[in-house]
Scaffold this motif. Structure first.
Motif: not given
Length: 167
Positions: A127-129, A134-137, A155-163
């Protein structure tokens, strides 16, 4: 509201829900060329290939015969989680009109049950950082943050988080 297994005939509607929901939520973050390049990766053939793969599972939510959300499970490709008896929640998307209706919970409950039926003991997702909603869900379902992962939109790098959660 009906939650049911997706059929091949639902794939165009799933694609439309994905594109609409992704763009409604995230399009403002990206250069239009990066967004277009990302969306171009989701073709009828790629949706069909995943649908035909027994390692994947799709479920849809519909209102009045219209698909307004879906969830997709598949093999894990995320870092920061131990391999084995693990499925990845690949996508959970709803149209704005379906948000707050309980559909997300219904789809998530199906995904947890389906993962257990498939022998999984854990589920992972990314989920996007900065997607706090979404994180609360996912937090309500016992998912815990395991660490960062890059997510490319063109070409854009986002930081997601692995849950990850135990089932």
């Amino acid at each position: 509201m009906i939650i049911r297994p997706a059929t091949a005939a639902d794939l165009p509607a799933i694609d439309q829900v994905f594109r609409t929901s992704f763009c409604d939520t995230f399009a403002h973050l990206y250069d239009p060329a990066d967004l277009a390049a990302f969306l171009d990766g989701f073709t009828a053939a790629t949706w069909q290939a995943e649908f035909d793969d027994p390692d994947y599972a799709f479920q849809v939510g519909e209102v009045g015969g219209k698909v307004v959300g879906y969830i997709k499970l598949g093999p894990n490709k995320l870092p920061h989680v131990e391999p084995g008896q693990l499925l990845e929640l690949k996508q959970l998307y709803l149209l704005k009109e379906a948000q707050g209706t309980g559909l997300a919970h219904g789809l998530m409950n199906w995904a947890l049950d389906e993962a257990k039926l498939r022998g999984a003991r854990r589920m992972a997702l990314s989920v996007w950082s900065e997607n706090w909603r979404a994180q609360a869900f996912y937090d309500r379902y016992g998912f815990e943050d395991r660490g960062p992962v890059g997510f490319m939109v063109g070409n854009h790098r986002d930081e997601d988080r692995v849950w990850e959660a135990e089932l």
